[in-house]
Write an enzyme that holds these catalytic residues in place. Structure first.
Site, PDB file in Angstrom:
ATOM      1  N   GLU A 187       8.454   2.125   9.138  1.00  0.00           N
ATOM      2  CA  GLU A 187       8.941   3.156   8.228  1.00  0.00           C
ATOM      3  C   GLU A 187      10.258   3.777   8.676  1.00  0.00           C
ATOM      4  OE1 GLU A 187       4.973   4.763   6.073  1.00  0.00           O
ATOM      5  OE2 GLU A 187       5.359   5.510   8.068  1.00  0.00           O
ATOM      6  N   GLY A 208       0.843  -1.199   0.000  1.00  0.00           N
ATOM      7  CA  GLY A 208       0.000   0.000   0.000  1.00  0.00           C
ATOM      8  C   GLY A 208       0.872   1.239   0.000  1.00  0.00           C
ATOM      9  N   THR A 222       3.053  -6.556   5.988  1.00  0.00           N
ATOM     10  CA  THR A 222       3.864  -6.080   7.101  1.00  0.00           C
ATOM     11  C   THR A 222       4.062  -7.105   8.204  1.00  0.00           C
ATOM     12  OG1 THR A 222       1.764  -5.104   7.723  1.00  0.00           O
ATOM     13  CG2 THR A 222       3.431  -3.619   6.882  1.00  0.00           C
ATOM     14  N   LYS A 278      11.856 -10.912  13.216  1.00  0.00           N
ATOM     15  CA  LYS A 278      11.962 -11.357  11.824  1.00  0.00           C
ATOM     16  C   LYS A 278      11.127 -10.464  10.898  1.00  0.00           C
ATOM     17  CE  LYS A 278      12.263 -15.592   9.228  1.00  0.00           C
ATOM     18  NZ  LYS A 278      12.240 -17.060   9.333  1.00  0.00           N
TER      19      LYS A 278
HETATM   20 MO1  MOS Z   1       1.852   5.485   5.173  1.00  0.00          MO
HETATM   21  S1  MOS Z   1       2.949   6.267   3.704  1.00  0.00           S
HETATM   22  O1  MOS Z   1       0.514   4.622   4.624  1.00  0.00           O
HETATM   23  O2  MOS Z   1       2.632   4.442   6.226  1.00  0.00           O
END
Ligand code: MOS
Length: 739
Positions: free
Chosen positions: A699, A248, A477, A627
């Site tokens: 992120e 996404g 994720t 992991k």
């Molecule tokens: Mo955001 S760029 O959906 O983590």
């Protein structure tokens, strides 16, 4: 459950299941093609027809007329829904551009019609028979040309970064003027496309006045409300289902044209309709990361103490769009008494800019962390040491606010030691390995930790199986896995006794996936529901819940031990709860930290840049699954390498569109581009963040890594390019004479 006090000791601290490097539960389905993406869900409803979206071929103007006669007469075609048949539809969460309806064109490839046919090929062939009579208008497409008069504007990435158009502390200009060592540089970053594996896609089917959308979306709660609003139907008549998502990256935080057009077409033709956005439509019909022009000024004393720091960024967007929040990290990352940050927004008529892969921090750190490297060189201080010298344990804009936990220095020191930083030659262009000029670079990583309300339901049956249901998504994720680990830990069972069901709007509303808030927030919601289930179990078994120990598939109290399943044997036990976060995240600044180290080789003749090794050290609270967390971080490091070296949407500033709108023209790193990647997580917990004591990590990996690559390229060549990505054409005529 209200979370308004720091977490104390709780069952998660046992770490019997949580914290273990566990394979992804959905991994075997993903790798065997048995985790269907939205477009592949052939079994959910029979008789699916195909919709093909026609995008506008102008960037701005109006539509006078649309002629669909030839398309309607084409083989297999059931009909065409055009934008002129609908009034302009409402927008959903975070939508800046309108998705459909009315005669106004706001950007190139805005959806103007959907052609529906028995097969995809028939729909596509017929779409090219639709003729649209446009009345084009002049638009603004060139950021550099529009940047001059761009005003400062407030903005919010919806992912934890943002603020006022201009923020000031102390007297930046005065302090900068007096600083003995200063840097004042301008940098540019490119427009970038999501390029996720799975395109935006939806199958829609109506049953009377109720509609179901099998779709690909990060935020089911938002999407649910948005579609009800856009379609003008009550929320209870809309269902979204999105159990597997093939990436996404921010592009699926919100509803896009595939979902709206599938629903409209399914209604118009009384048949289930599936719509996928073709690869070219993803670049121009959906959203992208906006290009930026950034200016950084740093003033410091001779010993490397920052006294003045300013970061200004200009980006463009459609009139209702936000600025790229590229200066947010600069408010928090380094000390300095005199500060200025500003976000400026130019009006552009390009496709919508919106959240993408760590919006704000990714392009912001790309620049700030190169500027820090340049400043360290001016000062003659090692770049690691320069950053350590300017660390802060409090919010520099509001020194009464400490960080909940901040170990940037730990990341920098461990990273330097592990990478062998002390062997670096600080003089650029000195190290050769055959044809390669070799260099190393580093950068700090920073990303805020956001917490969002999140709900879950847990059920216990007579076999002792625990089933978790939440509308949380797994966008690749590892959500399935960390949620299962959380429930297993809480209920004292092994992972094979837990089933996790995600992505259905019929389930309790979760945080959703975005802004690296999903992992910590959604597992905290599962924690809350499990606390309630433990109470229900104890009550049914006639045990005081304070005395109950949940372990080894049993509930123990005193010298009594009962199989957990017994509590579910007289009918399933169900518990539901939502974690709600109080103001802990306001009282203390919650952020995540890291350090990136990169070695590159630059071909002495061709200036081809190859990354040779990468290391990230991350401090992000408790790591729920090392992991899957590592996979997230190496994915981020790969994306950051893309930003630094290859990703760039080419803007046609005359016609107003992104020209390289496919994976042949838009380059992203592939496996062959990425060498050995090492990730180290500092062993830490953050009790301020949630009962899980975890923070976002997904992120963090992308934040700063691009600058580490760029700094390594400088160290290899002695050439400082401030216009990203660093393609070889920007180096070739400046390369040192080949030996
Ligand atoms: Mo955001 S760029 O959906 O983590």
């Amino acid at each position: 459950m209200k979370f308004d006090q720091p977490a104390g000791q709780n069952p998660i601290d046992q770490l019997k299941v949580v914290g273990k490097p566990t394979d992804r539960i959905d991994g075997k389905y993903k790798t065997t093609g048995t985790a269907p993406y939205a477009y592949e869900r052939h079994d959910v409803v029979p008789n699916q027809a195909y919709g093909y979206v026609l995008g506008s071929s102008i960037a701005k103007g109006r539509i006078r007329a649309i002629d669909t006669a030839a398309a309607k007469a084409a083989p297999g075609v059931m009909g065409v829904v055009t934008t002129l048949e609908h009034p302009r539809l409402e927008r959903g969460m975070m939508n800046a551009a309108y998705l459909f309806g009315g005669d106004e064109i706001q950007h190139y490839h805005q959806a103007v019609a959907v052609v529906v046919a028995e097969t995809f090929e028939q729909a596509r062939a017929a779409a090219f028979l639709v003729t649209v009579d446009y009345a084009p208008e002049a638009g603004k497409f060139d950021l550099a040309a529009e940047a001059k008069g761009a005003p400062p504007v407030p903005g919010d990435s919806s992912e934890g970064s943002g603020g006022d158009g201009e923020e000031r502390v102390g007297d930046f200009e005065g302090a900068f003027a007096q600083a003995p060592v200063t840097l004042d540089e301008r940098y540019t970053t490119a427009d970038e496309s999501h390029a996720m594996m799975e395109p935006h896609a939806t199958i829609a089917a109506w049953d009377g006045d109720k509609v179901t959308l099998w779709t690909s979306n990060q935020m089911i709660g938002w999407g649910h409300g948005s579609l009800a609003k856009i379609l003008g139907v009550p929320k209870e008549n809309v269902r979204l289902d999105s159990p597997f998502v093939g990436g996404g990256f921010g592009g699926k935080l919100f509803v896009r044209a595939d979902a709206v057009l599938a629903a409209l077409a399914a209604k118009a033709f009384q048949r289930p309709v599936k719509v996928a956005l073709t690869r070219p439509l993803i670049a121009n019909n959906t959203t992208h990361r906006p290009a930026t022009i950034q200016r950084v000024r740093i003033g410091a004393t001779k010993d490397g103490t920052i006294t003045a720091i300013a970061h200004e960024s200009t980006s463009g967007n459609l009139p209702d769009g936000d600025p790229e929040t590229a200066v947010s990290q600069t408010k928090l990352l380094y000390a300095g008494a005199n500060r200025l940050t500003a976000m400026k927004l130019a009006h552009l008529d390009l496709p919508e800019g919106n959240a993408m892969r760590a919006p704000g921090e990714a392009p912001g750190l790309m620049v700030l962390e190169v500027a820090m490297d340049e400043m360290a060189e001016k000062l003659g201080i090692d770049p690691v040491e320069f950053r350590i010298r300017n660390d802060t344990q409090v919010d520099p804009q509001d020194p009464k606010r400490p960080f909940s936990h901040r170990d940037l220095v730990g990341c920098l020191k461990l990273g330097a030691e592990t990478f062998g930083w002390s062997k670096r030659n600080a003089r650029p262009g000195q190290v050769r390995d055959g044809q390669w000029l070799v260099g190393v670079g580093m950068a700090a990583a920073f990303r805020n930790n956001m917490v969002l309300k999140s709900g879950a339901r847990v059920r216990l049956d007579g076999a002792g199986t625990v089933t978790v249901e939440t509308d949380m998504t797994d966008i690749g994720t590892g959500s399935y896995t960390i949620i299962a680990q959380t429930a297993a830990e809480m209920m004292g069972v092994t992972l094979d006794k837990v089933a996790v069901r995600l992505g259905d709007s019929a389930f309790p509303v979760s945080s959703g996936s975005g802004g690296q808030f999903g992992g910590n927030s959604s597992t905290a919601g599962v924690y809350a529901a499990c606390v309630k289930l433990r109470e229900a179990v104890a009550q049914r078994l006639g045990i005081n819940s304070d005395d109950a120990v949940f372990a080894d598939g049993q509930v123990r109290a005193g010298n009594r031990a009962v199989p957990l399943g017994e509590a579910g044997s007289r009918g399933e036990l169900t518990a539901e709860d939502t974690i709600e976060f109080g103001d802990l995240s306001k009282k203390q600044q919650q952020s995540t930290f890291g350090a990136h180290f990169v070695e590159v080789g630059v071909d002495a003749d061709t200036a081809e840049i190859r990354v040779r090794r990468m290391l990230a050290v991350c401090a992000a609270g408790r790591i729920l699954n090392p992991k899957s967390a590592r996979s997230q971080v190496i994915g981020g490091m790969t994306m950051g390498t893309g930003s630094a070296l290859m990703e760039e949407l080419a803007v046609d500033t005359k016609r107003g569109f992104f020209a390289n709108h496919d994976l042949a023209g838009y380059e992203v790193p592939v496996h062959a581009d990425i060498p050995h990647q090492q990730v180290i997580f500092l062993d830490e917990v953050d009790p301020m963040s949630s009962p899980m004591k975890a923070k976002g990590v997904g992120e963090l990996g992308i934040c700063g890594v691009g600058a580490a690559v760029a700094n390594a390229v400088y160290n290899a060549t002695g050439i400082r390019v401030r216009d990203y990505p660093l393609t070889l054409d920007k180096f070739l005529d400046r390369m040192p004479e080949a030996a």
